[in-house]
Scaffold this motif. Sequence first.
Motif, PDB file in Angstrom:
ATOM      1  N   HIS A 287       2.392   7.121 -11.168  1.00  0.00           N
ATOM      2  CA  HIS A 287       3.200   6.291 -10.047  1.00  0.00           C
ATOM      3  C   HIS A 287       2.330   5.327  -9.587  1.00  0.00           C
ATOM      4  CE1 HIS A 287       5.492   5.573  -6.502  1.00  0.00           C
ATOM      5  NE2 HIS A 287       6.060   6.887  -6.508  1.00  0.00           N
ATOM      6  N   ALA A 288       3.182   3.968  -9.420  1.00  0.00           N
ATOM      7  CA  ALA A 288       2.510   2.668  -9.044  1.00  0.00           C
ATOM      8  C   ALA A 288       2.831   2.658  -7.508  1.00  0.00           C
ATOM      9  CB  ALA A 288       2.960   1.724 -10.012  1.00  0.00           C
ATOM     10  N   TRP A 289       1.962   2.091  -6.970  1.00  0.00           N
ATOM     11  CA  TRP A 289       2.161   1.829  -5.415  1.00  0.00           C
ATOM     12  C   TRP A 289       1.719   0.280  -4.957  1.00  0.00           C
ATOM     13  CZ3 TRP A 289       4.269   6.129  -2.838  1.00  0.00           C
ATOM     14  CH2 TRP A 289       4.118   7.165  -3.446  1.00  0.00           C
ATOM     15  N   THR A 296      -7.789  -0.366   3.300  1.00  0.00           N
ATOM     16  CA  THR A 296      -8.598   0.576   2.923  1.00  0.00           C
ATOM     17  C   THR A 296      -8.035   1.815   2.448  1.00  0.00           C
ATOM     18  OG1 THR A 296      -8.337   1.558   5.056  1.00  0.00           O
ATOM     19  CG2 THR A 296      -9.898   0.095   4.935  1.00  0.00           C
ATOM     20  N   ALA A 297      -8.901   2.853   1.768  1.00  0.00           N
ATOM     21  CA  ALA A 297      -8.272   3.808   1.260  1.00  0.00           C
ATOM     22  C   ALA A 297      -7.315   4.808   2.170  1.00  0.00           C
ATOM     23  CB  ALA A 297      -9.472   4.843   0.566  1.00  0.00           C
ATOM     24  N   PRO A 298      -7.778   5.049   3.182  1.00  0.00           N
ATOM     25  CA  PRO A 298      -6.831   5.707   4.267  1.00  0.00           C
ATOM     26  C   PRO A 298      -5.340   4.927   4.356  1.00  0.00           C
ATOM     27  CG  PRO A 298      -8.888   5.885   5.203  1.00  0.00           C
ATOM     28  CD  PRO A 298      -8.898   4.786   4.055  1.00  0.00           C
ATOM     29  N   GLN A 299      -5.230   3.824   4.521  1.00  0.00           N
ATOM     30  CA  GLN A 299      -4.327   3.055   4.594  1.00  0.00           C
ATOM     31  C   GLN A 299      -3.259   3.189   3.250  1.00  0.00           C
ATOM     32  OE1 GLN A 299      -6.247  -0.609   5.711  1.00  0.00           O
ATOM     33  NE2 GLN A 299      -5.421  -0.432   7.808  1.00  0.00           N
ATOM     34  N   ILE A 304       1.703   6.963   0.672  1.00  0.00           N
ATOM     35  CA  ILE A 304       2.312   7.935  -0.192  1.00  0.00           C
ATOM     36  C   ILE A 304       2.998   8.842   1.217  1.00  0.00           C
ATOM     37  CG2 ILE A 304       1.842   9.995  -1.408  1.00  0.00           C
ATOM     38  CD1 ILE A 304      -0.448   8.521  -2.651  1.00  0.00           C
ATOM     39  N   HIS A 305       2.261   9.088   2.153  1.00  0.00           N
ATOM     40  CA  HIS A 305       2.858   9.863   3.272  1.00  0.00           C
ATOM     41  C   HIS A 305       1.802   9.622   4.435  1.00  0.00           C
ATOM     42  CE1 HIS A 305       4.110  13.326   5.642  1.00  0.00           C
ATOM     43  NE2 HIS A 305       5.036  13.635   4.602  1.00  0.00           N
ATOM     44  N   GLY A 311      -4.863  12.490   7.822  1.00  0.00           N
ATOM     45  CA  GLY A 311      -5.933  13.710   7.476  1.00  0.00           C
ATOM     46  C   GLY A 311      -7.038  13.395   6.508  1.00  0.00           C
ATOM     47  N   PHE A 312      -6.995  12.171   6.256  1.00  0.00           N
ATOM     48  CA  PHE A 312      -7.796  11.645   5.148  1.00  0.00           C
ATOM     49  C   PHE A 312      -9.409  12.262   5.102  1.00  0.00           C
ATOM     50  CE2 PHE A 312     -10.895   8.840   3.120  1.00  0.00           C
ATOM     51  CZ  PHE A 312     -10.413   8.399   1.837  1.00  0.00           C
TER      52      PHE A 312
END
Length: 359
Positions: A287-289, A296-299, A304-305, A311-312
């Motif tokens: 899957h490409a996003w 940032t990683a959490p963003q 995705i959800h 809850g990262f």
Amino acid sequence: MGFNCGIVGLPNVGKSTLFNALTQSAAADAQNYPFCTIEPNTGRVVVPDATLHKLAAVSGAQKIIPTQLEIVDIAGLVRGASTGEGLGNKFLGNILSTDAIIHVVRCFENDDIVHVHGKIDPLGDIETIETELMLADLESIEKQIKNLEKKARGLDKEAIKLLSDANTIRENLQKSIPARLGEVDSTPFNLLTTKPVIYVCNVDEASASAGNKYSDLVREKFGSTNDVLIISSKIEMEISQIVDPDERKMFLDDLGLTESGLDQVIKTGYKTLGLQTYYTIGPKEAHAWTITVGMTAPQAAGKIHTDFERGFIRAEVISPEDFITLGGEVAVKEAGKMRLVGRDYVMQPGDICHFLFNT
């Protein structure tokens, strides 16, 4: 979804033909008369992504999900559109829902296709469209200033700041300076001329590789502040009918072209809007996003959800080069090439991520 853009321009400049080609459909009625596009046609195209397919092949993914580009074909604008001429403000409003504007400019001669102003004048055509957008913005900012003045009298600090910016934007618009070129942030005001613009010079087939005297004028005038693409909508229509990638490449090579107009639009759009792609890869799907540069990683996980962002905990990150070269996730881990990153990690183009979260 990757991003969406609206195709604008005067009637009979090749907007709908380009739309049909880019979306590989016949959704827009490309006819030789003004206002044949009554409702905005919307099409989605898959963003070409060779890396995604390579990653899917290595992982043996059963399903490939690329990101997409949404294109809206907006009816031709004419002089006076901001005051209701032609199809009027309705179509100016359609632009507000887009991320960027693809402004198609007629840079070809053809006696069989009438020009709404009776002559080929790309700079004049651009001025007409830009003027209508600025006039519509001027009306909008005037209304917003009145509302902000009321709040500012009540000593609302945010309103006072916004009022100052709004007055600066109004002054610029009165000087024919679009909001995107001003010195203040116009984003809060939802204006048409805040949108980034990509100029597409629609040229004849013989000029597709190098352009012509008309497209040269556009490049000279706007090339320093905007991206200017040279595309032949006729050629794009032919390309859209070729399914086989090798045949398509041969066709482009014969014309002296390195990539299709769709590829140009996507690459330019990503650059203009500051976008990049990351991947989630597994045996079930690749899957490409699409995310904004600097996320940032959490963003990114939140794309995705929302639970993933909320809850990262951390993310496992692999470079696409390592994944392909070493032969998959297991081999990358064994080689010590997988990285564990936290909440402050800034995503890099092409990152392959596995997000760990706690709901």
